[in-house]
Design an enzyme around this catalytic site. Structure first.
Site, short mmCIF file in Angstrom:
data_model
loop_
_atom_site.label_atom_id
_atom_site.label_comp_id
_atom_site.label_asym_id
_atom_site.label_seq_id
_atom_site.Cartn_x
_atom_site.Cartn_y
_atom_site.Cartn_z
CD GLU A 191 44.08 72.00 29.57
OE1 GLU A 191 43.51 71.29 30.42
OE2 GLU A 191 44.41 71.57 28.45
NE ARG A 195 44.04 69.84 32.76
CZ ARG A 195 44.94 68.93 32.42
NH1 ARG A 195 45.49 68.17 33.35
NH2 ARG A 195 45.32 68.77 31.18
CG ASP A 323 38.88 68.13 21.61
OD1 ASP A 323 38.85 69.34 21.79
OD2 ASP A 323 39.67 67.38 22.21
CD GLU A 456 40.71 62.10 25.15
OE1 GLU A 456 40.68 63.17 25.77
OE2 GLU A 456 41.71 61.33 25.19
#
Length: 580
Positions: A191, A195, A323, A456
């Site tokens: 993360e 980010r 993913d 998404e």
């Protein structure tokens, strides 16, 4: 069906070339007619849903007419009979301003999205400045990611792209004075990478401001010890001050596939910009480790042992925890400008696409195409909304195939996008749940019913619009944006929903709502030249990074020469998987 308001064949009579050569003034009249029709039907929300198909066809017809008229105008150059049109300065200026790339509807919609960004950002700035995320209902900030100003850094490139210069400048000042990574806090490597590191690198690429690159390098140096494992597979969490890395107890010592295999774009970009190969070497060693024992179908379970590099049995999914690994195989190839040095990424991705095809199923009775999950030899009829990035990924990668395969994968992308759009349309709020089940004779039913402002589906609609020019995808994106406006917008920002069937609100404005959801919507209604896909590649947090060619056989040698036994052995997709 709604009654047609015009006949396409009757309009076509008026755009034959011979007609314009005889009557050039009709060109101006028809342009005005086309634009009038466009504006007449702009407010789709005031019309019955049954009329929308006809309206969409009307807009496509207007677009076709505009294209045809532009061709006619070009062909008429050199003809004496076009003199009056060419001399009409006002008409010329008008027609040039009304282009397929930037039509009036897109301009107005883009401004609506920009207004949404301003509302979200102003609320964050007022109630949670410098903190990771805003709780809009209670108007307080919360440090979800260790207090690194996640929303602020995540939003930098969105502010820049939208031309919000004053807001960008204030954010830059906070970063210069207050962003410090020497903190005794434990953070998610993944993360923080996508980010914060990704946000800083994108801000640097867009602004050429060295401050952002310096901060990015400082952060990357704090994260690097996570890769100090015998296999090179990183631990998923790390203490920034001391470099102690670990995996949460619920992972039973294992690392997560998406968390461990989705840092390539950011660290490779940092190496390219600093000329320091150590960042690229760390993350590329991970892919080399996977490549050594890559499955025939290219599908990897979500758990990996970071000490041995082995793959314990576990779920195979294109949703949560799997993913972005597949996404980064394709995008690392694009990031390296598709040169020989990055060919292995493309080859691995194509292998994984063979595996993807084995997971494709159809629902009954409506034949929605969906991606099943796999455990052992069993397939489960469940699809996460997170997996709705796949249509965009497949469409983006289709051009690397020959004509036959390219068409097949583009068709698959379009079918999956239709399913993802219906995740939204099938609920009373028109916002999608977290995941869906496809039981026999039930088509799709909401599983986990919350919505946390995920991007998404919008991301995939953006790619499909860019790659096909089909405005249907813009219309679907606009429907989703309006659902956010109707359900998520409150006085102090935007919130998610605890339940998409009842509309009950939660109390969190996710940083990726500003970084991804609103950015992709804004770009969906911007000319394709804005962040061109020929020049930029988006990381999994929608941060655009410049595409630079790679030709680095010597770098691969240096990776192989790295120490096999590190001196010291020092998350979970927090905002994307955990409900807040």
């Amino acid at each position: 069906m709604a009654k047609k308001l015009y006949s396409s064949s009757s309009i076509w009579r008026y755009i034959q070339p011979r007609y314009y050569i005889k009557r050039p003034k009709r060109l101006a009249l028809l342009f005005l007619f086309c634009i009038s029709l466009t504006w007449l039907f702009y407010d789709r929300q005031s019309l019955n849903r049954d009329h929308q198909e006809d309206i969409l066809r009307l807009k496509e017809e207007v677009t076709r007419l505009q294209n045809t008229l532009q061709e006619i105008k070009t062909n008429m150059k050199g003809s004496a009979e076009t003199k009056s049109v060419q001399n009409d300065e006002k008409f010329s200026t008008f027609t040039e301003s009304i282009s397929i790339e930037d039509d009036p509807i897109s301009i107005q919609r883009r401004e609506k999205v920009k207004d949404a960004m301003l509302h979200a950002w102003t609320s964050y700035e007022k109630y949670a400045w410098g903190m990771d995320e805003l709780k809009p209902e209670t108007k307080i900030g919360v440090d979800s990611f260790g207090g690194l100003g996640a929303t602020l850094v995540d939003s930098l490139d969105t502010l820049h792209i939208m031309g919000l210069d004053a807001q960008f400048k204030r954010a830059r000042e906070w970063i210069a004075k207050s962003l410090d990574f020497n903190k005794n806090i434990e953070v998610s490597v993944f993360e923080t990478t996508i980010r914060v590191l990704g946000g800083l690198l994108s801000a640097y690429d867009l602004s050429d401001d060295e401050l952002f690159l310096e901060k990015a390098r400082d952060l990357a140096d704090k994260l690097l010890p996570a890769w100090n494992t015998p296999s090179g597979i990183p631990f998923n969490r790390i203490n920034l001050a001391y470099g102690n890395a670990n995996n949460p107890s619920w992972q039973a010592g294992n690392s997560i596939l998406a968390d461990s295999g989705s840092e390539q774009l950011e660290f490779i970009a940092l190496s390219q910009r600093t000329k320091d190969l150590k960042y690229q070497q760390k993350v590329e060693k991970v892919i080399k480790e996977f490549q050594r024992n890559f499955p025939e179908d290219g599908l990897i379970p979500i758990y990996i042992n970071p000490l041995t590099g082995t793959l314990p049995s576990g779920t195979i999914t294109f949703g949560a925890m799997g993913d972005s690994f597949y996404e980064y195989l394709l995008k690392a190839w694009i990031q390296g400008n598709k040169t020989e040095a990055v060919k292995f990424y493309r080859e691995m991705w194509e292998t994984s696409m063979k595996g993807l095809e084995s997971l494709i199923k159809k629902s009954t009775p409506s034949s929605f195409t969906y991606i099943a999950e796999k455990l052992g030899n069993e397939l489960y009829a469940k699809m996460d909304e997170l997996a709705c990035f796949v249509p965009g990924m497949v469409a983006l990668g289709s051009s690397g195939y020959g004509p036959g395969e390219a068409g097949k994968f583009m068709s698959l992308a379009e079918e999956l996008a239709w399913t993802c759009y219906n995740f939204y349309q099938s609920t009373p709020t028109k916002l999608a749940g977290e995941n869906y089940f496809f039981r026999d004779e039930e088509d799709m039913t909401v599983g986990t019913s919350w919505n946390i402002q995920r991007p998404e589906t919008i991301e995939s609609l953006f790619y499909l619009w860019r790659l096909t020019g089909n405005r249907t995808y813009q219309e679907w994106g606009w429907d989703i944006f309006q659902a956010f406006e109707n359900n998520s917008r409150i006085e102090a920002g935007y919130v998610g929903l605890r339940d998409v069937t009842t509309g009950e609100k939660d109390n969190m404005m996710q940083s990726f709502f500003l970084a991804e959801t609103l950015k992709y919507l804004y770009l969906m209604f911007s000319p394709p030249s804005v962040i061109s896909l020929d020049e930029w590649v988006f990381n999994t947090e929608a941060h655009p990074l410049k595409i630079l060619s790679r030709n680095d056989h010597h770098e691969e040698l240096r990776v192989d020469q790295e120490e096999k036994f590190p001196r010291h052995l020092h998350g979970r997709k927090e905002g994307r998987l955990n409900y807040k």
